[in-house]
Scaffold this active site. Sequence first.
Site, mmCIF file in Angstrom:
data_model
loop_
_atom_site.group_PDB
_atom_site.id
_atom_site.type_symbol
_atom_site.label_atom_id
_atom_site.label_comp_id
_atom_site.label_asym_id
_atom_site.label_seq_id
_atom_site.Cartn_x
_atom_site.Cartn_y
_atom_site.Cartn_z
ATOM 1 C CE LYS A 183 -14.654 -7.132 5.298
ATOM 2 N NZ LYS A 183 -13.702 -8.111 4.735
ATOM 3 C CD GLU A 259 -4.638 0.935 15.843
ATOM 4 O OE1 GLU A 259 -3.574 1.393 15.392
ATOM 5 O OE2 GLU A 259 -5.105 1.272 16.935
ATOM 6 C CB CYS A 293 0.866 -1.879 9.956
ATOM 7 S SG CYS A 293 1.004 -2.572 11.612
ATOM 8 C CD GLU A 390 1.209 0.341 4.324
ATOM 9 O OE1 GLU A 390 0.065 0.470 3.855
ATOM 10 O OE2 GLU A 390 1.430 -0.029 5.484
HETATM 11 P P1 NAD Z 1 -7.347 -3.312 3.238
HETATM 12 O O1 NAD Z 1 -7.621 -1.949 3.742
HETATM 13 O O2 NAD Z 1 -7.360 -3.561 1.797
HETATM 14 O O3 NAD Z 1 -8.388 -4.343 3.876
HETATM 15 C C1 NAD Z 1 -8.526 -4.470 5.289
HETATM 16 C C2 NAD Z 1 -9.910 -4.949 5.600
HETATM 17 O O4 NAD Z 1 -10.824 -3.912 5.281
HETATM 18 C C3 NAD Z 1 -10.355 -6.164 4.804
HETATM 19 O O5 NAD Z 1 -11.139 -6.988 5.631
HETATM 20 C C4 NAD Z 1 -11.191 -5.541 3.687
HETATM 21 O O6 NAD Z 1 -12.151 -6.415 3.158
HETATM 22 C C5 NAD Z 1 -11.839 -4.398 4.431
HETATM 23 N N1 NAD Z 1 -12.284 -3.267 3.630
HETATM 24 C C6 NAD Z 1 -11.737 -2.772 2.494
HETATM 25 N N2 NAD Z 1 -12.448 -1.705 2.071
HETATM 26 C C7 NAD Z 1 -13.444 -1.516 2.964
HETATM 27 C C8 NAD Z 1 -14.514 -0.586 3.065
HETATM 28 N N3 NAD Z 1 -14.681 0.383 2.174
HETATM 29 N N4 NAD Z 1 -15.369 -0.688 4.110
HETATM 30 C C9 NAD Z 1 -15.195 -1.648 5.026
HETATM 31 N N5 NAD Z 1 -14.214 -2.582 4.975
HETATM 32 C C10 NAD Z 1 -13.338 -2.500 3.965
HETATM 33 O O7 NAD Z 1 -5.949 -3.744 3.886
HETATM 34 P P2 NAD Z 1 -5.171 -5.120 3.721
HETATM 35 O O8 NAD Z 1 -4.523 -5.139 2.377
HETATM 36 O O9 NAD Z 1 -6.036 -6.255 4.126
HETATM 37 O O10 NAD Z 1 -4.060 -4.977 4.876
HETATM 38 C C11 NAD Z 1 -2.901 -4.250 4.708
HETATM 39 C C12 NAD Z 1 -3.056 -2.866 5.280
HETATM 40 O O11 NAD Z 1 -3.386 -2.961 6.665
HETATM 41 C C13 NAD Z 1 -1.755 -2.090 5.231
HETATM 42 O O12 NAD Z 1 -2.021 -0.768 4.870
HETATM 43 C C14 NAD Z 1 -1.248 -2.171 6.673
HETATM 44 O O13 NAD Z 1 -0.368 -1.135 7.030
HETATM 45 C C15 NAD Z 1 -2.529 -2.126 7.431
HETATM 46 N N6 NAD Z 1 -2.348 -2.673 8.788
HETATM 47 C C16 NAD Z 1 -2.307 -1.794 9.836
HETATM 48 C C17 NAD Z 1 -2.069 -2.269 11.128
HETATM 49 C C18 NAD Z 1 -1.979 -1.316 12.295
HETATM 50 O O14 NAD Z 1 -1.983 -1.770 13.436
HETATM 51 N N7 NAD Z 1 -1.890 -0.014 12.077
HETATM 52 C C19 NAD Z 1 -1.915 -3.648 11.340
HETATM 53 C C20 NAD Z 1 -1.977 -4.506 10.240
HETATM 54 C C21 NAD Z 1 -2.197 -4.006 8.964
#
Ligand code: NAD
Length: 487
Positions: A183, A259, A293, A390
């Site tokens: 997804k 991650e 991130c 963050e």
């Molecule tokens: P987000 O957590 O809002 O969403 C990420 C994904 O998770 C999306 O596809 C979203 O639809 C899904 N999601 C949200 N709630 C969920 C749930 N309860 N169950 C299952 N899926 C769910 O994050 P974002 O705004 O898309 O991305 C930014 C975040 O991602 C930042 O915190 C960033 O640090 C992190 N990030 C981490 C890494 C890493 O390697 N550590 C890399 C890239 C981004």
Amino acid sequence: MSLSFDPASPNFRSGHFIAGEFVADEPQMAMHRPSDGAEFAGCPIADADTVDRAVRAAGQALKQSGWGTCRPRERTNALLKWADLIETNAEDLARLETVPSTRLISQTFAGDIAVTAEQIRFFAELADKEGGDVVPTASSQLGLIVTEPYGVVGAITPWNFPISMAGWKLAPALAAGNAVVLKPSELTPFSTLRMAELSVAAGIPEGLVNIVLGDGPVTGNALTGHPNIAKVSFTGSTRAGSAIMANIARTGIKPMTLELGGKSPQIVFADADVALAADCISRSILFNGGQACVAGSRIIVHASIAEALIKALKEKTVGLLPGPAWKEETTYSPIISQTQRTRIQGLVDAAVGDGAEVMFGGQPLDRPGYFYAPTLLTNVNQQSTAIREEIFGPVMTLQTFETDEEAFALADHPTYGLAAGLYTRDMGRALKSLNAIEAGTIWINRYGRSRDHILPTGGYKSSGIGKDLGREAYQANRRSKSVLIDL
Ligand code: NAD
């Protein structure tokens, strides 16, 4: 040839990709282009039945194709073809990536797409090289550790590097012999859909790569809680990571790789090359509008060189060219959404309310789209939300220190431990600092990943569990079975 293009030209399809076929579905969420705010497409929300259909398709494809049990080199060859096809379709993929996201066409075309192909090749080559073990036992016995794929892996990716994150999940899972239901973020699904179509064109059996579009609460929840998903691989915020852990605990135990978010420090010691540090720091926070991130957003600098560093950082913001992501000349990315830009402003205002001083920036850019000015805050209280949360935007805090111990104490974050940067000419000091910093990655006199995909990436503390990239990501997609034979 110019890379600039008309943002209306890509084919933004509303639907899922299941068992090798595009499954049309009604859009339910309006999508806006961060570069100019225009509504341009919609994203459907896969319900539990659609997710179930994708998971069943993945399970059947695994059985019928023998993907998990074939000679591993067959998987390698198919994945190598996929990487080639991704490269030959780079223009199409880059356009699908760029319009909904904050990624600039100059970066997606030559960077994200090319690196994703390279990473697929890296994992493809592990398929016939990483294996189990023969272990020491009495000579009358034979002890083996054999490894095998999990089955169907459920993957979820964020919006900030859509195609790279899809590659991080798909490549090791497929190379290790699994099928995947992925997804993508509801904000940026199109390049991932196209990537999946290309997997079939490359000869990867239909049904091994399935993409379901939707949000977290409905689609994501149905995926992570599905009984036939054997393992979950997630990249996103710590908040969503916690919700996923809770859902898995509620619906059945399964392994997961998470991650998550970060709030990474960059320590500039008194003996650092200030010009080099300013260059690395500014790139780390300006790249993708600070929406990475590993963005090194907390600058911790020796008091004796703080003024010089602030001056050098300010100079780095001159000449940036904000603009539509689909114009080749643009060098500065928008923020992903209006909501996120408002949140950034709220965090900056709260820090200022607590006594922080704005050295530059501190406000949105007055132009179409969701742009925010590069921002540096000083005099920031260690308890301030600007330090603890963050921000996910082009906002840095700067704190000063006198002794190395003070620097390490400031660097230590109560929640996050994703990455850290150190700048010093004294390699002994740098190496001694490694133990003092809790982070999954430390960069010395540089900041950011190289194209050495053998280096895993992942967080300490609430920044995550497990690793992406490297051998560890491949191994995390296989489980081991201990075998003891009396001869
Ligand atoms: P987000 O957590 O809002 O969403 C990420 C994904 O998770 C999306 O596809 C979203 O639809 C899904 N999601 C949200 N709630 C969920 C749930 N309860 N169950 C299952 N899926 C769910 O994050 P974002 O705004 O898309 O991305 C930014 C975040 O991602 C930042 O915190 C960033 O640090 C992190 N990030 C981490 C890494 C890493 O390697 N550590 C890399 C890239 C981004």
